[in-house]
Write an enzyme that holds these catalytic residues in place. Structure first.
Site, PDB file in Angstrom:
ATOM      1  N   MET A 150       0.563  -8.079  13.412  1.00  0.00           N
ATOM      2  CA  MET A 150       0.063  -7.425  14.612  1.00  0.00           C
ATOM      3  C   MET A 150       1.244  -7.064  15.510  1.00  0.00           C
ATOM      4  SD  MET A 150      -2.395  -6.516  16.672  1.00  0.00           S
ATOM      5  CE  MET A 150      -3.110  -6.613  18.313  1.00  0.00           C
ATOM      6  N   ARG A 177      -6.149   0.953   3.933  1.00  0.00           N
ATOM      7  CA  ARG A 177      -5.022   1.473   3.155  1.00  0.00           C
ATOM      8  C   ARG A 177      -4.662   0.554   1.990  1.00  0.00           C
ATOM      9  NH1 ARG A 177      -3.237  -0.090   8.259  1.00  0.00           N
ATOM     10  NH2 ARG A 177      -1.414  -1.469   8.433  1.00  0.00           N
ATOM     11  N   HIS A 183       0.582  -5.572   2.603  1.00  0.00           N
ATOM     12  CA  HIS A 183       1.444  -4.841   3.529  1.00  0.00           C
ATOM     13  C   HIS A 183       2.873  -5.377   3.509  1.00  0.00           C
ATOM     14  CE1 HIS A 183      -2.304  -3.193   5.271  1.00  0.00           C
ATOM     15  NE2 HIS A 183      -2.761  -4.388   4.923  1.00  0.00           N
ATOM     16  N   GLU A 212      -1.339  -6.633   7.730  1.00  0.00           N
ATOM     17  CA  GLU A 212      -0.012  -6.416   8.309  1.00  0.00           C
ATOM     18  C   GLU A 212       0.117  -7.219   9.598  1.00  0.00           C
ATOM     19  OE1 GLU A 212       3.034  -6.151   8.346  1.00  0.00           O
ATOM     20  OE2 GLU A 212       3.347  -4.075   7.721  1.00  0.00           O
ATOM     21  N   HIS A 249       0.830  -1.209   0.000  1.00  0.00           N
ATOM     22  CA  HIS A 249       0.000   0.000   0.000  1.00  0.00           C
ATOM     23  C   HIS A 249       0.869   1.266   0.000  1.00  0.00           C
ATOM     24  CE1 HIS A 249       0.955   0.943   4.209  1.00  0.00           C
ATOM     25  NE2 HIS A 249       0.852  -0.353   4.440  1.00  0.00           N
ATOM     26  N   GLY A 250       0.270   2.357  -0.458  1.00  0.00           N
ATOM     27  CA  GLY A 250       0.959   3.648  -0.405  1.00  0.00           C
ATOM     28  C   GLY A 250       1.123   4.132   1.029  1.00  0.00           C
ATOM     29  N   GLU A 251       1.842   5.219   1.178  1.00  0.00           N
ATOM     30  CA  GLU A 251       2.105   5.755   2.518  1.00  0.00           C
ATOM     31  C   GLU A 251       0.807   6.022   3.271  1.00  0.00           C
ATOM     32  OE1 GLU A 251       5.028   9.230   3.934  1.00  0.00           O
ATOM     33  OE2 GLU A 251       3.068   9.990   3.261  1.00  0.00           O
ATOM     34  N   SER A 252       0.743   5.549   4.519  1.00  0.00           N
ATOM     35  CA  SER A 252      -0.441   5.770   5.357  1.00  0.00           C
ATOM     36  C   SER A 252      -0.185   6.920   6.324  1.00  0.00           C
ATOM     37  CB  SER A 252      -0.778   4.496   6.149  1.00  0.00           C
ATOM     38  OG  SER A 252       0.159   4.312   7.200  1.00  0.00           O
TER      39      SER A 252
END
Length: 344
Positions: free
Chosen positions: A204, A148, A272, A202, A99-102
């Site tokens: 945990m 995201r 992720h 992602e 994913h792109g920057e969160s």
């Protein structure tokens, strides 16, 4: 430009909030459109006796079985003889994109299973990822349950030259399915099923989630935090190790996604850093020591070709006009040629 495309994509996407800020199972949200083509089914089973290293929390197991009848005239064989069918099913494209920057990437916070959206930069990264894969066929999309990753997939597909519409699939009652049935063949041909799965989330980070990474190093010690972040089998307090993340992500990939590739479906996975590292470890046969040094940039797609039961890594497409990307296989070259003929 980024804002306009972002609004277009978000118009078709509503988050399925499966996790709250602690990473626990919360609830299913609605989606703005539902497509249930004949032969496609997503089963969701909630289990109270399966745990994946989240302390005492238990999670539902989402199982998706898909054989969508979404026939794409661009990627279909020119005739229906047996040799063409075998050729089509023996080769497929697999695209992996982090994913792109969160918002929490930007703030340097441990994010894990916390559901946070993309920043403006993240939106632009997702759009750029879409441009890089705009000539590569995509028949199915898998994302994590986190917004995201879903935003990244939707934004990327706004740039694809085929102009198909991603539709998030979810479990429904038979009555609801009949109400939401799409009967138009043209609409079905222009749709791509999107399957969300928490197994692609992602990893945990447990008690570290929401903490600033630099401040956490001061609190616990730089060496200890490095062990939690970069070791393979040592989890942070009440969290997952990379090994535990790999167990769920790779199992899901083998059980649900790999059969689609074997059937000739071209697949994109938007997920992720750690869930994708886990899958790449499986694809490239990396050791536990090799995978911990693997870094994935946000919004940079990676291309694999699945051929004769093997995954061939092709790196990241540079752009839609790079001829070398489409010379990897005859299938990709033919797909781009058909796109050119159809769109010009």
């Amino acid at each position: 430009m980024a804002t306009a495309v972002f609004n277009q994509a978000i118009g078709t996407l509503q988050s399925n909030r499966l996790f709250n800020s602690s990473g626990a199972h919360h609830e299913f949200g609605n989606v703005p459109a539902r497509l249930t083509p004949k032969g496609f089914k997503v089963n969701i089973e909630l289990s109270t006796n399966r745990s994946y290293g989240f302390g005492k929390r238990n999670f539902g197991a989402i199982q998706a079985s898909a054989s969508p009848t979404l026939v794409d005239p661009v990627s279909s064989p020119s005739n229906n003889n047996t040799s063409d069918s075998k050729k089509k099913s023996s080769e497929a494209a697999l695209i992996l994109v982090r994913h792109g920057e969160s918002l929490w990437n930007e703030k340097n916070l441990f994010t894990g299973c916390v559901d946070v959206p993309l920043t403006k930069k993240g939106v632009e990264e997702a759009i750029e990822a879409g441009k890089r894969i705009s000539n590569i066929p995509v028949d199915m999309i898998y994302t994590s349950a986190l917004i995201r990753a879903q935003m990244t997939a939707m934004l990327a597909m706004t740039q694809h030259r085929r102009k198909k519409v991603p539709i998030i699939m979810h479990n429904e009652s038979e009555q609801a399915r009949s109400w939401s049935q799409i009967f138009s063949e043209d609409t079905m041909k222009q749709s791509i099923p999107v399957i969300t799965a928490w197994q692609l989330n992602e990893r945990m980070y447990g008690e570290l989630q929401g903490l600033n990474k630099q401040e956490t190093a001061y609190r616990y010690g730089k060496e200890q935090v490095h062990v939690w972040r970069r070791s393979y089998d040592i989890p942070p307090p009440n969290g997952e190790s990379l090994e535990m993340c790999a167990e769920r992500a790779v199992a899901y990939f083998r059980d649900q996604i790999e059969p689609q590739l074997q059937a000739g479906k071209n697949v994109m996975i938007a997920a992720h850093g750690n869930s994708l590292r886990s899958i790449i470890m499986y694809l490239d046969k990396l050791t536990s020591q090799e995978v911990i040094s693997l870094e994935l940039s946000t919004g940079i797609p990676m291309l694999y070709i699945f051929k004769e039961g093997k995954f061939i890594r092709r790196g990241s497409p540079v752009g839609p006009t790079e001829a070398g990307v489409y010379a990897y296989t005859r299938t990709l070259a033919q797909y781009r040629q058909k796109l050119d003929e159809m769109l010009h």
